[in-house]
Design a protein around this motif. Structure first.
Motif, short mmCIF file in Angstrom:
data_model
loop_
_atom_site.label_atom_id
_atom_site.label_comp_id
_atom_site.label_asym_id
_atom_site.label_seq_id
_atom_site.Cartn_x
_atom_site.Cartn_y
_atom_site.Cartn_z
N ARG A 22 -2.47 0.69 -4.65
CA ARG A 22 -3.06 1.95 -4.66
C ARG A 22 -2.28 2.79 -5.50
O ARG A 22 -1.05 3.09 -4.97
CB ARG A 22 -3.34 2.49 -3.24
CG ARG A 22 -3.70 4.25 -3.36
CD ARG A 22 -4.11 4.61 -1.97
NE ARG A 22 -3.22 5.02 -1.16
CZ ARG A 22 -3.45 5.39 0.11
NH1 ARG A 22 -4.64 5.86 0.54
NH2 ARG A 22 -2.45 5.79 0.89
N ILE A 23 -2.89 3.26 -6.71
CA ILE A 23 -2.01 3.93 -7.46
C ILE A 23 -2.19 5.37 -7.28
O ILE A 23 -2.77 5.74 -6.29
CB ILE A 23 -2.61 3.64 -9.04
CG1 ILE A 23 -3.86 4.42 -9.05
CG2 ILE A 23 -2.40 2.32 -9.35
CD1 ILE A 23 -4.64 4.41 -10.52
N ASN A 24 -1.34 6.39 -7.67
CA ASN A 24 -1.34 7.72 -7.55
C ASN A 24 -2.70 8.35 -8.61
O ASN A 24 -3.07 7.77 -9.22
CB ASN A 24 0.14 8.28 -8.14
CG ASN A 24 1.02 8.03 -7.08
OD1 ASN A 24 1.07 8.78 -6.07
ND2 ASN A 24 2.08 7.18 -7.37
N ALA A 25 -3.00 9.48 -8.01
CA ALA A 25 -4.17 9.97 -8.36
C ALA A 25 -3.90 10.49 -9.80
O ALA A 25 -3.02 10.95 -10.04
CB ALA A 25 -4.80 11.08 -7.73
N GLU A 26 -4.99 10.62 -10.67
CA GLU A 26 -5.05 11.18 -11.79
C GLU A 26 -4.52 12.64 -11.86
O GLU A 26 -5.07 13.51 -10.90
CB GLU A 26 -6.37 11.04 -12.63
CG GLU A 26 -6.43 11.55 -13.88
CD GLU A 26 -7.81 11.43 -14.89
OE1 GLU A 26 -7.64 11.27 -16.01
OE2 GLU A 26 -8.88 11.32 -13.96
N ALA A 37 -6.72 -2.24 -8.40
CA ALA A 37 -6.46 -1.01 -7.78
C ALA A 37 -7.50 -0.52 -7.04
O ALA A 37 -8.43 -0.29 -7.29
CB ALA A 37 -6.04 -0.19 -9.00
N MET A 38 -6.86 0.25 -6.02
CA MET A 38 -7.36 1.36 -5.39
C MET A 38 -7.08 2.77 -6.00
O MET A 38 -5.85 2.91 -6.40
CB MET A 38 -7.20 1.43 -4.02
CG MET A 38 -7.73 2.50 -3.03
SD MET A 38 -7.63 2.49 -1.25
CE MET A 38 -8.99 1.13 -0.93
N VAL A 39 -8.35 3.32 -6.28
CA VAL A 39 -8.20 4.71 -7.11
C VAL A 39 -8.34 5.79 -6.12
O VAL A 39 -9.44 5.96 -5.90
CB VAL A 39 -8.87 4.64 -8.25
CG1 VAL A 39 -8.69 6.05 -9.07
CG2 VAL A 39 -8.74 3.34 -9.29
N ILE A 69 -2.81 -4.03 0.48
CA ILE A 69 -2.98 -2.95 -0.52
C ILE A 69 -1.35 -2.41 -0.60
O ILE A 69 -0.81 -1.57 0.32
CB ILE A 69 -3.84 -1.94 -0.44
CG1 ILE A 69 -5.27 -2.17 -0.28
CG2 ILE A 69 -3.85 -0.89 -1.36
CD1 ILE A 69 -6.38 -1.30 0.42
N ALA A 70 -0.69 -2.72 -1.76
CA ALA A 70 0.52 -2.16 -1.94
C ALA A 70 0.48 -0.59 -2.13
O ALA A 70 -0.24 -0.60 -3.39
CB ALA A 70 1.43 -2.86 -2.83
N ASP A 71 0.82 0.15 -1.37
CA ASP A 71 0.52 1.61 -1.80
C ASP A 71 1.67 2.29 -2.61
O ASP A 71 2.94 2.39 -2.19
CB ASP A 71 0.67 2.25 -0.31
CG ASP A 71 0.00 3.67 -0.47
OD1 ASP A 71 -0.61 4.08 -1.32
OD2 ASP A 71 -0.17 4.58 0.73
#
Length: 308
Positions: free
Chosen positions: A71-75, A98-100, A34-36
């Motif tokens: 892993r994207i940044n949160a909404e 993606a990890m959300v 997971i690239a963060d």
């Protein structure tokens, strides 16, 4: 949906602004990497982290890209929309999805799926009481492959104080307070007929005692894997989840005994075995198949067993 994500046991985080670590992480033995873009990257470096990851992914082989999540940044953060656009390009190049983080509603997952495309597997990270309340909606949202538990953020949100306890003795550090929440993730996953969820990270890097204990608890509770923050955690995690020779041999004996009896129920070693025992044996052999594929250097996608 991406088979590696569904069957994987170990998920190793790597800071996305450290692209030189990506090949090492992919070679660590972890099933998925997971690239963060979120917690591991400072606000001032978010944009450059997207560019760094894009450059690194361009150098990867297709099989490596299929093992890579972001892993994207949160909404609600300033970086969410730009993350989605960058994610869509990476998925188009063969990355898994993606990890959300901070997942608290299906609408967020729908937005991510819409932008990233139908090939993106989504892993909602449950890190709050609101996320816990939304578990059925999260598990049933489009393209969700697994749920994951962000237990450290969850504790902070709920005002809990589960002791870390790294010595491996007694009750301290067993996080009994979180057992109902972990069970809820397992049951929500099963109801939605998705793969078993992923337990949270173990922050103790001093030896493998705590990691092994956390992994055994996760396995007993029905989790299908765990998040890792260091390559040294991958091997003990697999050791906790992969069946040993005795368990595999017993599983084969169960299958053979029930086959010889033509189904139904039969006694084996003084114990009555029937349908539920058969299913446990089949799950043991499925995990063994994945372990063998990993040991042979093949990606987990090559294993045909279904663990959900």
């Amino acid at each position: 949906m991406s088979p590696p994500v569904q069957h994987a046991c170990s998920f190793l985080f790597v800071p996305a602004d450290r692209p030189e670590q990506l090949p090492k992480a992919l070679a660590s033995g972890a099933d998925m990497v997971i690239a963060d873009w979120e917690d591991a990257v400072a606000p001032a470096h978010k944009a450059s982290a997207r560019q760094a990851l894009a450059g690194a992914v361009a150098q990867l082989a297709p099989a490596q890209r299929a093992r890579l999540l972001v892993r994207i940044n949160a909404e609600g953060t300033p970086w969410f929309r730009d993350d989605l656009a960058a994610l869509a390009l990476l998925v188009g190049q063969g990355c898994a999805g993606a990890m959300v983080p901070k997942a608290e509603g299906a609408s967020t997952l729908v937005a991510v799926a819409h932008t990233a495309g139908s090939g993106a597997a989504l892993l909602p990270l449950v890190e709050s009481v609101a996320g816990y309340d939304a578990l059925p909606a999260l598990a049933g949202a489009p393209q969700v492959a697994r749920l994951a538990f962000g237990h450290l953020d969850f504790q902070a949100d709920a005002g809990m104080d589960c002791q870390a306890g790294a010595d491996g003795h007694g009750d301290e550090g067993d996080e009994h307070e979180l057992l109902p929440v972990r069970l809820a993730l397992v049951l929500a996953s099963r109801r939605a007929r998705i793969a078993p969820p992923l337990d949270g990270v173990t922050v103790d890097l001093q030896g493998s005692t705590r990691l092994a204990r956390d992994a055994r608890r996760a396995r007993r509770m029905g989790f299908g894997g765990k998040l890792c923050i260091h390559p040294s955690q991958v091997a003990p995690l697999h050791a906790a989840f992969d069946p040993d020779e005795a368990a595999v041999a017993q599983a084969w004996r169960v299958l053979q005994a029930l086959h010889a009896a033509g189904g139904g129920a039969v006694a084996l070693d003084g114990r009555m075995i029937d349908g539920p025992v058969l299913r446990q044996a089949q799950q043991t052999l499925a995990r063994h198949e994945l372990a063998c594929a990993r040991a042979a250097g093949h990606p987990v996608a090559g294993a045909g067993a279904t663990l959900a």
